[in-house]
Design a protein around this motif. Structure first.
Motif, PDB file in Angstrom:
ATOM      1  N   TYR A  76       0.928  -1.103  -0.084  1.00 57.69           N
ATOM      2  CA  TYR A  76       0.021  -0.026   0.090  1.00 57.69           C
ATOM      3  C   TYR A  76       0.828   1.265   0.111  1.00 57.69           C
ATOM      4  O   TYR A  76       1.929   1.339   0.569  1.00 57.69           O
ATOM      5  CB  TYR A  76      -0.855   0.244   1.185  1.00 57.69           C
ATOM      6  N   ASP A  77       0.301   2.214  -0.423  1.00 58.11           N
ATOM      7  CA  ASP A  77       1.117   3.704  -0.410  1.00 58.11           C
ATOM      8  C   ASP A  77       1.000   3.929   0.945  1.00 58.11           C
ATOM      9  O   ASP A  77       1.752   4.815   1.761  1.00 58.11           O
ATOM     10  CB  ASP A  77       0.353   4.714  -1.182  1.00 58.11           C
ATOM     11  N   VAL A  78      -0.252   3.821   1.734  1.00 55.02           N
ATOM     12  CA  VAL A  78      -0.196   4.221   2.992  1.00 55.02           C
ATOM     13  C   VAL A  78      -0.729   3.128   3.812  1.00 55.02           C
ATOM     14  O   VAL A  78      -1.297   2.169   3.152  1.00 55.02           O
ATOM     15  CB  VAL A  78      -1.279   5.357   3.326  1.00 55.02           C
ATOM     16  N   VAL A  79      -0.803   3.227   4.886  1.00 57.70           N
ATOM     17  CA  VAL A  79      -1.493   1.872   5.803  1.00 57.70           C
ATOM     18  C   VAL A  79      -3.057   2.316   5.908  1.00 57.70           C
ATOM     19  O   VAL A  79      -3.397   3.489   6.344  1.00 57.70           O
ATOM     20  CB  VAL A  79      -1.169   1.713   7.384  1.00 57.70           C
ATOM     21  N   PRO A  80      -4.004   1.422   5.204  1.00 55.35           N
ATOM     22  CA  PRO A  80      -5.346   1.878   5.227  1.00 55.35           C
ATOM     23  C   PRO A  80      -5.849   2.025   6.579  1.00 55.35           C
ATOM     24  O   PRO A  80      -5.749   1.260   7.445  1.00 55.35           O
ATOM     25  CB  PRO A  80      -5.942   0.701   4.556  1.00 55.35           C
ATOM     26  N   GLY A  81      -6.685   3.073   6.745  1.00 60.22           N
ATOM     27  CA  GLY A  81      -7.391   3.167   8.112  1.00 60.22           C
ATOM     28  C   GLY A  81      -6.549   3.814   9.094  1.00 60.22           C
ATOM     29  O   GLY A  81      -7.078   3.978  10.079  1.00 60.22           O
ATOM     30  N   LEU A  82      -5.090   3.994   8.700  1.00 59.87           N
ATOM     31  CA  LEU A  82      -4.347   4.916   9.742  1.00 59.87           C
ATOM     32  C   LEU A  82      -3.924   6.012   9.074  1.00 59.87           C
ATOM     33  O   LEU A  82      -4.178   7.222   9.569  1.00 59.87           O
ATOM     34  CB  LEU A  82      -3.081   3.947  10.214  1.00 59.87           C
ATOM     35  N   GLU A  83      -3.296   5.901   7.885  1.00 63.42           N
ATOM     36  CA  GLU A  83      -2.849   7.003   7.300  1.00 63.42           C
ATOM     37  C   GLU A  83      -3.675   7.802   6.290  1.00 63.42           C
ATOM     38  O   GLU A  83      -4.547   6.867   5.885  1.00 63.42           O
ATOM     39  CB  GLU A  83      -1.296   6.811   6.568  1.00 63.42           C
ATOM     40  N   PHE A  84      -3.767   8.909   6.077  1.00 59.56           N
ATOM     41  CA  PHE A  84      -4.852   9.582   5.073  1.00 59.56           C
ATOM     42  C   PHE A  84      -4.320   9.121   3.806  1.00 59.56           C
ATOM     43  O   PHE A  84      -3.261   9.316   3.208  1.00 59.56           O
ATOM     44  CB  PHE A  84      -4.671  11.081   5.554  1.00 59.56           C
ATOM     45  N   ASP A  85      -5.426   8.778   3.023  1.00 60.14           N
ATOM     46  CA  ASP A  85      -5.522   8.250   1.675  1.00 60.14           C
ATOM     47  C   ASP A  85      -6.476   9.175   1.033  1.00 60.14           C
ATOM     48  O   ASP A  85      -7.619   8.800   0.925  1.00 60.14           O
ATOM     49  CB  ASP A  85      -5.548   6.907   1.451  1.00 60.14           C
ATOM     50  N   ALA A  86      -5.870  10.389   0.422  1.00 63.01           N
ATOM     51  CA  ALA A  86      -6.857  11.396  -0.189  1.00 63.01           C
ATOM     52  C   ALA A  86      -7.809  10.657  -1.091  1.00 63.01           C
ATOM     53  O   ALA A  86      -9.057  11.034  -1.094  1.00 63.01           O
ATOM     54  CB  ALA A  86      -5.936  12.128  -1.165  1.00 63.01           C
ATOM     55  N   GLU A  87      -7.576   9.724  -1.998  1.00 61.30           N
ATOM     56  CA  GLU A  87      -8.481   8.931  -3.146  1.00 61.30           C
ATOM     57  C   GLU A  87      -9.545   8.295  -2.372  1.00 61.30           C
ATOM     58  O   GLU A  87     -10.702   8.793  -2.652  1.00 61.30           O
ATOM     59  CB  GLU A  87      -7.566   7.988  -4.119  1.00 61.30           C
ATOM     60  N   ARG A  88      -9.349   7.345  -1.278  1.00 62.88           N
ATOM     61  CA  ARG A  88     -10.174   6.564  -0.630  1.00 62.88           C
ATOM     62  C   ARG A  88     -10.923   7.375   0.223  1.00 62.88           C
ATOM     63  O   ARG A  88     -12.177   7.213   0.463  1.00 62.88           O
ATOM     64  CB  ARG A  88      -9.763   5.319   0.037  1.00 62.88           C
ATOM     65  N   ASP A  89     -10.065   8.169   0.865  1.00 61.80           N
ATOM     66  CA  ASP A  89     -10.933   8.744   2.251  1.00 61.80           C
ATOM     67  C   ASP A  89     -11.621   9.943   1.759  1.00 61.80           C
ATOM     68  O   ASP A  89     -12.629  10.090   2.561  1.00 61.80           O
ATOM     69  CB  ASP A  89      -9.811   9.161   3.283  1.00 61.80           C
ATOM     70  N   LEU A  90     -11.442  10.824   0.924  1.00 59.16           N
ATOM     71  CA  LEU A  90     -12.454  11.776   0.584  1.00 59.16           C
ATOM     72  C   LEU A  90     -13.796  11.257  -0.179  1.00 59.16           C
ATOM     73  O   LEU A  90     -14.654  11.883  -0.366  1.00 59.16           O
ATOM     74  CB  LEU A  90     -11.568  12.632  -0.263  1.00 59.16           C
ATOM     75  N   ALA A  91     -13.460   9.945  -0.616  1.00 56.33           N
ATOM     76  CA  ALA A  91     -14.674   9.357  -1.258  1.00 56.33           C
ATOM     77  C   ALA A  91     -15.604   9.006  -0.141  1.00 56.33           C
ATOM     78  O   ALA A  91     -16.919   8.890  -0.096  1.00 56.33           O
ATOM     79  CB  ALA A  91     -14.212   8.195  -1.873  1.00 56.33           C
ATOM     80  N   GLN A  92     -14.817   8.575   1.057  1.00 58.58           N
ATOM     81  CA  GLN A  92     -15.657   8.172   2.232  1.00 58.58           C
ATOM     82  C   GLN A  92     -16.298   9.380   2.751  1.00 58.58           C
ATOM     83  O   GLN A  92     -17.556   9.244   3.188  1.00 58.58           O
ATOM     84  CB  GLN A  92     -14.881   7.259   3.287  1.00 58.58           C
ATOM     85  N   SER A  93     -15.839  10.419   2.892  1.00 59.02           N
ATOM     86  CA  SER A  93     -16.179  11.646   3.713  1.00 59.02           C
ATOM     87  C   SER A  93     -15.644  12.765   2.927  1.00 59.02           C
ATOM     88  O   SER A  93     -14.484  12.788   2.710  1.00 59.02           O
ATOM     89  CB  SER A  93     -16.022  11.725   5.057  1.00 59.02           C
TER      90      SER A  93
END
Lengths: 560, 341
Positions: A4-21
């Motif tokens: 992963y580029d980041v640890v999902p659910g720990l580090e901010f992941d602009a692509e996924r996390d802005l889709a979530q909120s």
């Protein structure tokens, strides 16, 4: 290869996390300055867990709690909203049952939790981290992780429940009496209560008297704070004093200098912050001002209670009074939970992590025991039993470099999806009806009243008027710069700042709500607090004379 | 010339309680407030006493109790006494002069309403609360029937329960100050109650309206589950619970009967939004006027159009739990509401 580029659910992941909120808010109260990776791991994982646990246990009708991410040392939060009306209604029915125990036996539940968590701390402290085996030490670390997880469950269950009662009380005061939580008489009702944090302050004042009786005034007054301990050790009476002082610290000194970080020593490791408070009490002389203040405030509270109750229609008093008692516990809880929950758990985290850190240094996995704070628990687990088999320096070096970078530029106050602005984001926060978001994060917006000709406008956190020298404080390690009579100016305050409230004459904070730290402690010390001025720390400079009129929510800079 | 013993409602008010009994005084007070009350008149306790004296019923009752006083504490004797005394009263016809006066008033009422032999309700109106003497006759038509029902209401002051009650309270068994209300029957499309407080919780921010098709008796007696509308006084939002209404009370040829609700009406709300908001508006106005939560009975007339079709038949201070049975549960309910804002 990187999975992963980041640890999902720990580090901010602009692509996924802005889709979530579409909106993530920086928790500026707790994550400025930026966190170490280890502390961030604990907070992101378990504050998130605790908020969802609390929201679910109470079946909060509109929110499932909050989600959290870590970005450049900043903690970013977003709300997990209940989406359908049907689900809200279902949760509301459950909520009415779930909240009942807290209404019926608030003290019993809170005291039970305090006992449970103190029991966990005692068990953790039983292990001598210097002589234990690696396996025992790693086990202690795992138990510390579990304790932190449990701490956040208690924390958020209590906080959601307590603040819900507080908000209802505020609403009912508005409806039946015509006052809200920016009104001085509202504040009089919720102040004048003792709590553990004040008891600790009182003990420190008592030590100032003991020091004077032992003829140690000069050691405190003529030395710099950092040298006091060493100088005390030089005399028999000083040595005796320190012995008593350590006993006190072993009981109540398991707290961090900075509330939400573990890379600074606890009072037990380094008593300098506690000793400097003793010094301040000696300088100030006289009695413990909180005692007199408390008496005065308690009398005022009793009178205000009578006035308020008289305005409540008699048939409504049967429920209004118990509601008032519940709301009054909000202030006590807000202070006490920091002592028993956050500060103590973080002290335990530091203790266990440093125990491992020293092992890792000995085995050559890292260079300095405090480098352990640049690892996250997964990496600690990997090397926990056989640290000699792993070289973790490459991780530490990279993370330390990043961490030092983070300190240089402030994190943005919010991360927003394209086309989504801060006003919309704040609107979502308010509309969520999340009690913590409302009472700790957002607060009321100040009213600008040009006729007052003030330099800054805020809301009243604690009533009163004061004039004095402004002291702008950015981080905890500047607290010793404060002199008696100063007016503290800060972004916000936290429990490790409580002791200075006995010296200052007023407070101005950029952000805050009626249940944030500055407001609660200000009320107990009877000093004016103006909150939500937004630009206090940028517009006011240390040394300027300022006047705060909290009743009007106005701040005047007298020498511009 | 005998004392005045018949009063039109607009001649009365709350102060007339002792003279015409609670119900009539209340109808008078509502009339004074400008509320639409079914037109009619009240027979005062003086009318009752005049009847007792002139018809000789009073003397017969006195002597009956005199003879049987020793055994009156036995329940069996009380039942027997009730039967005997009611027989005495109902066997007497109204003395001539009184009958003429009553007929005159009834005819005036018929004339006003433009209906010969107008259907009226004849209701007891006690000056003191007394259980078991709430005899009410609905759908009474014609002067002869009216006279008969008035004497029957007077006789209802001597039910066995009423006798036992007076005995227990050491009141004069032979005397019963009772008034009678004679008022136009409203041809009820639907009827029910309104409370300006939630009686179970004492929540004063709400108005609760309950109603069913037909006459209000089915709602008041609690035999059916009525439609319920809980309206917030401040913002007007309404929580509606439409029940399946299977039975209703209607007029029979004489009196009333229970009938089945037509299928198409069973699950339909018995009030439309206009009627509901008018009921709530007036109820809260009355509450404001008396400064105490109200318990009121309303009827919607089938033959008239809104808003002239809304009639009031009762307004009294509401009984509600002031000391909450369960304050904790109430607080929990209040707390749940802050998430709705």
């Amino acid at each position: 290869m990187k999975v992963y580029d980041v640890v999902p659910g720990l580090e901010f992941d602009a692509e996924r996390d802005l889709a979530q909120s579409p909106a993530w808010f920086l928790d500026a109260t707790h994550s400025v300055p930026p966190w170490t990776p280890m502390f961030g791991w604990f907070w992101i994982n378990f504050c998130r867990h605790g908020m969802q646990y609390g929201a679910e246990k109470l079946s909060l009708p509109t929110v499932h709690g909050w989600d959290w991410r870590f970005m450049n040392g900043g903690g970013y939060l977003t709300l997990l909203l209940v989406k359908s009306e049907e689900e809200k209604q279902r949760r509301e029915v459950e909520f009415r049952k779930a909240i009942l125990p807290l209404i019926k036996d608030y003290d019993g539940i809170w005291n039970g939790f305090v006992k449970e968590i103190l029991g966990r701390y005692e068990k953790l402290k039983e292990l001598d981290v210097d002589t234990a085996s690696n396996i025992e030490l790693l086990d202690n670390f795992e138990e510390t992780i579990n304790t932190c997880r449990r701490m956040w469950e208690i924390h958020m269950y209590m906080m959601y429940g307590t603040y819900t009662a507080y908000i209802l009380f505020e609403n009912m005061c508005r409806e039946l009496v015509g006052i809200d939580d920016t009104s001085p008489s509202f504040h009089r009702i919720v102040s004048g209560f003792d709590n553990k944090v004040f008891q600790v302050d009182r003990r420190l004042w008592e030590f100032s008297k003991i020091a004077s009786d032992m003829g140690l005034d000069d050691v405190f007054l003529k030395n710099e704070e950092v040298d006091i301990r060493e100088k005390l050790e030089e005399s028999d009476s000083g040595h005796n004093f320190l012995k008593q002082f350590r006993e006190f610290l072993n009981e109540d000194g398991w707290r961090m200098q900075r509330m939400s970080e573990i890379n600074l020593p606890t009072w037990v490791e380094d008593p300098t912050p506690a000793l400097s408070m003793v010094k301040q009490f000696i300088q100030k002389g006289g009695s413990f001002n909180l005692d007199e203040e408390r008496k005065k405030i308690s009398v005022e509270r009793a009178e205000t209670e009578k006035e308020i109750l008289a305005k409540v229609p008699s048939e409504q008093r049967a429920w209004f009074e118990p509601l008032m008692r519940l709301a009054q516990k909000s202030g006590i809880f807000s202070e006490e939970h920091d002592h028993y929950l956050d500060l103590y758990t973080h002290a335990m985290m530091r203790r266990s992590a440093l125990g491992l850190g020293r092992r890792f240094v000995k085995a050559g996995a890292i260079d300095d025991h405090e480098d352990i704070f640049f690892l996250i628990p997964d990496e600690v687990r990997r090397a926990g039993i056989n640290p000699g088999q792993f070289d973790l320096r490459y991780i530490v070096d990279r993370r330390r470099a990043e961490w030092l970078e983070w300190q240089k530029t402030p994190n943005p106050p919010a991360i927003l999806a394209e086309g989504f602005d801060l006003d919309q984001a704040m609107g979502v926060l308010v509309k969520s009806n999340d009690p913590i978001a409302l009472k700790v994060v957002v607060g009321s917006m100040p009213q600008v009243r040009p006729e007052l000709k003030a330099d800054l406008y805020g809301t009243c956190g604690s009533p009163g008027v004061a004039e004095g020298t402004a002291r702008v404080i950015v981080t905890e390690d500047e607290l010793h710069l404060i002199k008696a009579g100063d007016i503290l100016v800060a972004a916000s305050t936290s429990p490790s700042w409580t002791p200075v409230f006995s010296m200052i004459s007023g407070v101005v904070v950029d952000r805050g709500a009626s249940l944030s730290h500055a407001a609660i402690v200000g009320r107990e010390y009877g000093i004016p607090v103006v909150m939500n001025v937004f630009e206090g720390t940028t517009k006011i400079q240390s040394g300027q004379r300022i006047r705060v009129d909290a009743n009007l929510g106005a701040v005047y800079i007298l020498d511009k | 010339m005998a004392k005045k013993w018949i009063y039109w409602f607009d001649e009365l008010g709350a102060d007339f309680n002792d003279l015409v009994g609670k119900k009539c005084a209340n109808l008078g007070e509502m009339t004074k407030l400008g509320m639409r009350v079914p037109p009619g008149f009240a027979i005062s306790v003086d009318g009752y006493e005049q009847f007792m004296e002139e018809s000789g019923a009073g003397k017969e009752i006195q002597s009956y109790f005199h003879k049987n006083s020793a055994m009156m504490s036995q329940v069996g004797k009380q039942v027997e006494a009730s039967r005997e005394i009611r027989r005495i009263i109902e066997s007497k016809s109204l003395p001539n002069e009184m009958a003429q006066e009553l007929r005159h008033n009834y005819q005036t009422l018929c004339h006003q309403q433009g209906t010969p032999d107008l259907a009226v309700a004849v209701r007891s109106s006690g000056a003191v609360s007394m259980p078991g003497q709430m005899e009410t006759y609905l759908n009474v038509r014609g002067k002869t029937e009216l006279e008969r029902k008035v004497t029957q209401v007077w006789a209802s002051a001597f039910t066995a329960r009423a006798i036992a009650f007076r005995l227990e309270k050491k009141m004069d068994i032979a005397k019963a100050p009772i008034g009678v209300a004679v008022l136009k029957m409203v041809n009820a499309k639907c009827a029910g109650v309104v409370l300006t407080v939630l009686p179970t919780t004492g929540d004063l921010s709400k108005v609760v309206v309950e109603g069913n098709w037909g006459l209000g008796e089915s709602v008041v007696s609690g035999e059916i589950t009525p439609d319920q509308f809980i309206v917030d006084k401040a913002c007007g939002t309404c929580e509606t619970t439409i029940s399946q209404k299977t039975k209703m009370v209607c007029y029979g040829t004489l009196g009333t009967r229970v009938t089945r609700v037509p299928d198409e009406l069973k699950c339909a709300p018995c009030l439309n939004p206009d009627e509901l908001s008018e009921i709530v508006r007036i109820a809260t106005d009355v509450e404001t006027y008396f400064n105490v939560p109200q318990d009121m009975e309303w009827v919607i007339d089938r033959d008239q159009s809104f808003p002239a079709n809304l009639y009031w038949v009762q307004a009294r201070p509401a009984k509600y739990s002031k000391v909450k049975q369960n304050d904790s549960q109430y607080l929990a309910d209040l707390m749940s509401r802050i998430f709705r804002m």
